[in-house]
Design a protein around this motif. Structure first.
Motif, PDB file in Angstrom:
ATOM      1  N   ASN A 171      -9.373   9.943 -13.414  1.00 29.67           N
ATOM      2  CA  ASN A 171      -8.267  10.782 -13.866  1.00 29.67           C
ATOM      3  C   ASN A 171      -7.091  10.687 -12.888  1.00 29.67           C
ATOM      4  O   ASN A 171      -6.760  11.651 -12.212  1.00 29.67           O
ATOM      5  N   PRO A 172      -6.451   9.503 -12.822  1.00 29.08           N
ATOM      6  CA  PRO A 172      -5.400   9.352 -11.808  1.00 29.08           C
ATOM      7  C   PRO A 172      -4.107  10.030 -12.236  1.00 29.08           C
ATOM      8  O   PRO A 172      -3.840  10.185 -13.429  1.00 29.08           O
ATOM      9  N   SER A 173      -3.300  10.428 -11.252  1.00 29.88           N
ATOM     10  CA  SER A 173      -1.996  11.006 -11.589  1.00 29.88           C
ATOM     11  C   SER A 173      -1.008   9.904 -11.958  1.00 29.88           C
ATOM     12  O   SER A 173      -0.070  10.133 -12.722  1.00 29.88           O
ATOM     13  N   GLY A 174      -1.201   8.720 -11.397  1.00 27.24           N
ATOM     14  CA  GLY A 174      -0.218   7.639 -11.582  1.00 27.24           C
ATOM     15  C   GLY A 174       0.739   7.556 -10.394  1.00 27.24           C
ATOM     16  O   GLY A 174       1.553   6.640 -10.312  1.00 27.24           O
ATOM     17  N   GLY A 175       0.624   8.505  -9.463  1.00 24.27           N
ATOM     18  CA  GLY A 175       1.538   8.527  -8.305  1.00 24.27           C
ATOM     19  C   GLY A 175       1.371   7.315  -7.394  1.00 24.27           C
ATOM     20  O   GLY A 175       2.362   6.738  -6.930  1.00 24.27           O
ATOM     21  N   ASP A 176       0.131   6.924  -7.139  1.00 25.58           N
ATOM     22  CA  ASP A 176      -0.113   5.760  -6.274  1.00 25.58           C
ATOM     23  C   ASP A 176       0.538   4.523  -6.891  1.00 25.58           C
ATOM     24  O   ASP A 176       1.226   3.756  -6.217  1.00 25.58           O
ATOM     25  N   LEU A 177       0.302   4.368  -8.194  1.00 21.80           N
ATOM     26  CA  LEU A 177       0.827   3.195  -8.895  1.00 21.80           C
ATOM     27  C   LEU A 177       2.345   3.150  -8.883  1.00 21.80           C
ATOM     28  O   LEU A 177       2.945   2.112  -8.590  1.00 21.80           O
TER      29      LEU A 177
ATOM     30  N   GLU B  33      -1.199  15.178  -2.579  1.00 18.23           N
ATOM     31  CA  GLU B  33      -2.412  14.581  -3.144  1.00 18.23           C
ATOM     32  C   GLU B  33      -3.294  15.689  -3.729  1.00 18.23           C
ATOM     33  O   GLU B  33      -3.256  16.828  -3.256  1.00 18.23           O
ATOM     34  N   HIS B  34      -4.043  15.363  -4.710  1.00 20.64           N
ATOM     35  CA  HIS B  34      -4.920  16.260  -5.489  1.00 20.64           C
ATOM     36  C   HIS B  34      -4.114  17.219  -6.372  1.00 20.64           C
ATOM     37  O   HIS B  34      -4.306  17.216  -7.583  1.00 20.64           O
ATOM     38  N   SER B  35      -3.199  18.006  -5.792  1.00 20.06           N
ATOM     39  CA  SER B  35      -2.442  18.922  -6.661  1.00 20.06           C
ATOM     40  C   SER B  35      -1.592  18.124  -7.670  1.00 20.06           C
ATOM     41  O   SER B  35      -1.284  18.621  -8.757  1.00 20.06           O
ATOM     42  N   VAL B  36      -1.266  16.861  -7.331  1.00 19.92           N
ATOM     43  CA  VAL B  36      -0.473  16.017  -8.232  1.00 19.92           C
ATOM     44  C   VAL B  36      -1.243  15.706  -9.522  1.00 19.92           C
ATOM     45  O   VAL B  36      -0.648  15.472 -10.578  1.00 19.92           O
ATOM     46  N   VAL B  37      -2.562  15.741  -9.445  1.00 21.78           N
ATOM     47  CA  VAL B  37      -3.381  15.492 -10.637  1.00 21.78           C
ATOM     48  C   VAL B  37      -3.198  16.647 -11.636  1.00 21.78           C
ATOM     49  O   VAL B  37      -3.394  16.498 -12.834  1.00 21.78           O
TER      50      VAL B  37
ATOM     51  N   GLY C  72       0.848  -1.190   0.000  1.00 24.14           N
ATOM     52  CA  GLY C  72       0.000   0.000   0.000  1.00 24.14           C
ATOM     53  C   GLY C  72       0.881   1.236   0.000  1.00 24.14           C
ATOM     54  O   GLY C  72       2.111   1.141  -0.067  1.00 24.14           O
ATOM     55  N   LYS C  73       0.255   2.395   0.055  1.00 19.08           N
ATOM     56  CA  LYS C  73       1.016   3.669   0.046  1.00 19.08           C
ATOM     57  C   LYS C  73       0.368   4.708   0.952  1.00 19.08           C
ATOM     58  O   LYS C  73      -0.818   4.592   1.300  1.00 19.08           O
ATOM     59  N   ILE C  74       1.134   5.701   1.306  1.00 18.03           N
ATOM     60  CA  ILE C  74       0.529   6.903   1.878  1.00 18.03           C
ATOM     61  C   ILE C  74       1.057   8.115   1.104  1.00 18.03           C
ATOM     62  O   ILE C  74       2.163   8.072   0.549  1.00 18.03           O
TER      63      ILE C  74
HETATM   64  C1  MEV Z   1      -5.353   9.369  -4.481  1.00 16.72           C
HETATM   65  O1  MEV Z   1      -4.686   8.405  -3.693  1.00 16.72           O
HETATM   66  C2  MEV Z   1      -4.495  10.567  -4.701  1.00 16.72           C
HETATM   67  C3  MEV Z   1      -5.070  11.661  -5.585  1.00 16.72           C
HETATM   68  O2  MEV Z   1      -4.082  12.667  -5.694  1.00 16.72           O
HETATM   69  C4  MEV Z   1      -5.453  11.148  -6.954  1.00 16.72           C
HETATM   70  C5  MEV Z   1      -4.261  10.741  -7.812  1.00 16.72           C
HETATM   71  O3  MEV Z   1      -3.130  11.162  -7.580  1.00 16.72           O
HETATM   72  O4  MEV Z   1      -4.511   9.974  -8.754  1.00 16.72           O
HETATM   73  C6  MEV Z   1      -6.292  12.298  -4.933  1.00 16.72           C
END
Ligand code: MEV
Length: 318
Positions: A137-143, A19-23, A12-14
Motif C-alpha cells: 500500500n505505497p503512498s507513491g511519495g518515494d516514486l 513517512e507512514h502518515s503519508v500513506v 535514491g531518496k530520503i
Molecule cells: C517508505 O519509504 C515510506 C512509507 O511512508 C511508505 C510509503 O510512503 O509508501 C513508510
C-alpha cells in the motif's frame, strides 16, 4: 523495438519527514539523494529478465507486474526477449528508495526498448503498480521523488490523485548524514501493515500523531526555505518522537538517536523504519558534521554525507 542497449538510471531518496502518515493522506517532505540505480536493458535471444544479485525471486515477480501492465496499457501481445542488468549504490532495504528507483528505471528502460515514448507521468503510473508489488500500500511519495529529483512536497489525496510540488529552494541546509543502524528484519510492506494495525486499533491516538506530523512537515518546508538550521533540527527531533510512538523505531536505533541529540544534533529514521533490530539508514543532522563522524567512529557505525540530487529519472543513452 530497439536493437541496441538502453540505459536508464534513478536516484535514491530520503524522507525528511512524513513517512507512514503519508500513506494516510498527510504530506511528506522528501529529497532525492546522490546515490543511483542503473538499469541496462539489451535485446536477447532468451529472456533472462532483470538481474540483481541475490534478488532473483523478487525481481521475477516484479518484472511480471511491470510487463503485464505495459502490455495491457499499450495493447501489446508480447514483449520481445531481453536481458537487463541492475547496478546500484543504493543499499537495498535500508529506506533509501531502492525499490522505487528500480521500479521507475526498469519501467522507463522497458518502454524505451519497446520504442514507446514516455514521460514522468506514464512512468509513475506504471511503476506505481511495481511499487505495490513491493510495498502493498505505497503512498507513491518515494516514486515521485526518484522520478522528479530534488526536494519534493508530496501528498496522496486519493488513490487516483497524488499531488506533488518540487521545492527548488537555494537552501544552505546541507549537513545531512546517513548512519547505518542495521538492515531492518521487517520489509517496508510489514512496517506499513504494522502501522495499519495500530491505526485500526487506536484510531483517535494515531490520527493525532498523523496530524502532528502534518504540522511538523509544513514547518519543516518553511525551515528549509528560510535555511533555518536550528529549526530544522528541532522539527526533525519532534518528528522522530512521533515516529517512535508509531512503533517503527527499534530500541537500538533509539539509542543512537538519543546519543546524537545529546551531542547537539538531530536524527530520525527515514522511510519505513524497523523495530526488532535495525531501522535502516538513520538521517542525522549537526551544524558540525565532524561531531557525528567522531561519534560514529567510536561506536563502529557506518556514516556517510549525502546531498540533494537534482536529477531524477534519467535516460543515459538516446
Ligand atoms: C517508505 O519509504 C515510506 C512509507 O511512508 C511508505 C510509503 O510512503 O509508501 C513508510
Amino acid at each position: 523495438m530497439k536493437n541496441r542497449s538502453v540505459t536508464v538510471s534513478a536516484p535514491g531518496k530520503i524522507h525528511l519527514l512524513g513517512e507512514h502518515s503519508v500513506v494516510y493522506g498527510k504530506p511528506a517532505l522528501l529529497t532525492a539523494i546522490n546515490k543511483r540505480l542503473t538499469v541496462t536493458l539489451s535485446p536477447s535471444k532468451t529472456n533472462t529478465g532483470f538481474t540483481l544479485e541475490g534478488q532473483e525471486k523478487t525481481i521475477a515477480a516484479f518484472q511480471n507486474v511491470i510487463e503485464e501492465t505495459i502490455k495491457d496499457m499499450y495493447k501489446l501481445k508480447t514483449i520481445p526477449p531481453y536481458t537487463a542488468f541492475v547496478s546500484s549504490n543504493i543499499p537495498l532495504g535500508y529506506g533509501l528508495g531502492s525499490s522505487a528507483a528500480l521500479s521507475a528505471a526498469a519501467t522507463a528502460a522497458l518502454l524505451t526498448f519497446l520504442d514507446i515514448p514516455w514521460d514522468e507521468k506514464s512512468v509513475f503510473n506504471i511503476s506505481y503498480l511495481g511499487e505495490k508489488h513491493f510495498h502493498g500500500n505505497p503512498s507513491g511519495g518515494d516514486l515521485a521523488t526518484v522520478i522528479e529529483g530534488g526536494l519534493l512536497y508530496f501528498r496522496k489525496e486519493f488513490e487516483f490523485l497524488k499531488s506533488f510540488s518540487p521545492l527548488p529552494f537555494a537552501t544552505t541546509i546541507e549537513n545531512f548524514l546517513i548512519i547505518d543502524s542495521g538492515k531492518p528484519t521487517e520489509s517496508t510492506k510489514e512496517m506499513v501493515a504494522k502501522v495499519g494495525d495500530l491505526e485500526k486499533n487506536f484510531p483517535k491516538q494515531i490520527a493525532e500523531i498523523f496530524n502532528k506530523q502534518e504540522v511538523l512537515t509544513k514547518q519543516l518546508v518553511l525551515a528549509f526555505k528560510e535555511s533555518d538550521e536550528q529549526n530544522v533540527m528541532t522539527i526533525l527531533k519532534q518528528g522522530e518522537e512521533n515516529l517512535e510512538k508509531l512503533g517503527v523505531v527499534s530500541k537500538k536505533s533509539q539509542g543512537i538517536i538519543r546519543s546524537i541529540e545529546k551531542l547537539g544534533g538531530a536524527s530520525k529514521i527515514s522511510g519505513a523504519g524497523g523495530y526488532q533490530n535495525g531501522s535502516g539508514m538513520l538521517l542525522a543532522y549537526h551544524s558540525d558534521p565532524e561531531v557525528i563522524y567522531k561519534f560514529a567512529k567510536i561506536n563502529n557505525l557506518n556514516v556517510e554525507k549525502i546531498q540533494i540530487e537534482k536529477t531524477g529519472l534519467r535516460q543515459e543513452n538516446i
